[in-house]
Design a protein around this motif. Structure first.
Motif, mmCIF file in Angstrom:
data_model
loop_
_atom_site.group_PDB
_atom_site.id
_atom_site.type_symbol
_atom_site.label_atom_id
_atom_site.label_comp_id
_atom_site.label_asym_id
_atom_site.label_seq_id
_atom_site.Cartn_x
_atom_site.Cartn_y
_atom_site.Cartn_z
ATOM 1 N N ILE A 131 64.602 18.333 17.004
ATOM 2 C CA ILE A 131 64.769 19.010 18.292
ATOM 3 C C ILE A 131 66.203 19.499 18.474
ATOM 4 N N SER A 134 66.751 22.542 16.279
ATOM 5 C CA SER A 134 66.057 23.774 16.672
ATOM 6 C C SER A 134 66.596 24.314 17.994
ATOM 7 N N THR A 135 67.082 23.408 18.852
ATOM 8 C CA THR A 135 67.685 23.875 20.102
ATOM 9 C C THR A 135 68.961 24.654 19.819
ATOM 10 N N ARG B 211 58.066 17.009 19.563
ATOM 11 C CA ARG B 211 58.692 18.330 19.699
ATOM 12 C C ARG B 211 58.094 19.098 20.868
ATOM 13 N N PHE B 214 59.356 17.739 24.128
ATOM 14 C CA PHE B 214 60.731 18.077 24.432
ATOM 15 C C PHE B 214 60.911 19.546 24.768
ATOM 16 N N THR B 215 60.059 20.425 24.179
ATOM 17 C CA THR B 215 60.219 21.849 24.482
ATOM 18 C C THR B 215 59.504 22.233 25.771
#
Lengths: 151, 250
Positions: A131, A134-135, B211, B214-215
């Motif tokens: 995460i 990718s952020t 994931r 979190f997104t």
């Protein structure tokens, strides 16, 4: 590097390749994914010489490998998922999941809880690494788009 | 125009089936519809269902829901579909061109069953070595992996349930490991089971779940999390069943 570690790196590589076949990855992407599987455990072995905390290592390797995946995704024009899911296969905590199960079966509550929480820690470190990476990639994408006026 | 929108939704659906993340599919559909001339597109996707509403410039609305039942990871198909959706956004394509490319992606080349069979066995063997097993254990694990793959292949056709498949696979792997110990080829079942668990455990599912959470795709994330938990439980159930019934000392 000891023989055991070299065997681990090579067998992690073979394992990644196996998953690449199962997920029907072909051509250049197959090569990129296999190399990803190779460097993921190589990096882990090197890092473990300096950092003794395994979850921290998992986090760093996951960060690095997702950065690798994002780059490969841009170069080979394919979704990032392809690279991340397959290259990180050696890091899946299968061993510690099994021991969690075995301790539960033996009725050994203390060790079961210890192992179970440890497994969750590893999984969370892995996901967190992906995460974070990718952020950061998304932010960089946005900055580039704004600077070149493509937005 | 409606036919084009239909294609956009179908491309999205197939992307979701072949293993794309939810937010990527939502983005792709929105972009494609914009390229086809939609004034506004509302897309809501969870792992098992899609709702798409498209507003045309002359005030008509067009809604479609799709139920997505099964998914099987196929990254080659995903790659081709992703390519197609990029191309649609870059330049105007005729309906025929889109149809041709779409069919090409759907019927993309797949690996032969034999190759998949061998790679399943290789995964099991490799991870037995990886977790510290010796060569005998790796060789046994290789064959156990092959038998597990055969078992899933034939029973999967009847059951169509991921969770039952994993339960069955864990049962087969554990029984074979115990048999090998009983015969005396190896001293402990651990390494054989660990090697075979690696291709069963929902590590990828769990990571994707976190994931998604979190997104911001909370519902998809929770669905995937529950699925991963159920799969892990069914593997444990398969292992427990054999260990209890066999009455072997661990």
């Amino acid at each position: 590097m000891t023989t055991a570690e070299i065997i681990q790196i090579l067998s992690g590589f073979v394992g990644s390749m196996g998953f690449a076949v199962l997920f029907n990855i072909r051509g250049k992407r197959f090569v990129a994914v296999s190399i990803g599987g190779l460097i993921s455990w190589l990096l882990f072995v090197i890092l473990s010489k300096f950092i003794s905390n395994e979850p921290t290592n998992y986090f760093i390797v996951a960060c690095a490998l997702s950065a690798y995946s994002e780059i490969m995704a841009i170069l080979l024009k394919s979704p990032t998922t392809t690279f991340i899911t397959t290259a990180l296969v050696p890091l899946i905590p299968g061993g510690s999941l099994y021991y969690t199960m075995a301790y539960a079966f033996q009725g050994n509550m203390t060790t079961f809880l210890q192992k179970g929480i440890y497994t969750l820690q590893l999984a969370a470190a892995l996901a967190l690494g992906i995460i974070v990476s990718s952020t950061i990639t998304r932010i960089i994408h946005k900055i580039i788009k704004q600077k070149t006026g493509l937005l | 125009m409606i036919k084009l929108f239909n294609y956009a939704i179908s491309i999205g659906e197939e992307m979701l089936i072949s293993g794309a993340e939810v937010h990527r599919v939502e983005e792709s559909i929105t972009r494609m519809c914009r390229a086809f001339g939609a004034a506004r597109t509302d897309v809501f996707i969870i792992t098992s269902s899609m709702v798409v509403t498209i507003h045309t410039p002359n005030g008509e609305t067009y809604t479609q829901t799709r139920r997505v039942i099964n998914s099987s990871t196929n990254f080659e198909k995903l790659h081709l579909l992703n390519d197609l959706s990029r191309k649609i956004c870059q330049k105007a394509m005729t309906e025929q061109e889109i149809e041709e490319k779409f069919n090409e992606a759907i019927n993309c080349k797949k690996n032969s069953f034999f190759l998949e069979f061998v790679s399943c066995a290789a995964i099991a063997g490799a991870f037995t070595l990886f977790f510290g097993g010796n060569l005998t254990e790796a060789a046994i694990s290789f064959f156990v992996g092959a038998i597990v793959k055969l078992g899933i292949h034939f029973c999967g056709k009847i059951t169509q349930s991921k969770i039952f498949d994993k339960f069955l696979a864990a049962t087969i792997a554990t029984s074979l490991a115990f048999i090998a110990v009983k015969i005396g080829w190896i001293s402990s079942v651990d390494m054989i089971i660990i090697g075979n668990i690696m291709s069963l455990i929902p590590g990828i599912g769990l990571t994707n779940a976190l994931r998604d959470l979190f997104t911001g795709d909370s519902i998809s994330g929770l669905l995937r999390l529950i699925e991963a938990a159920l799969i892990a439980l069914s593997i444990a159930a398969g292992y427990f069943l054999v260990a209890f019934l066999g009455g072997f000392a661990l």
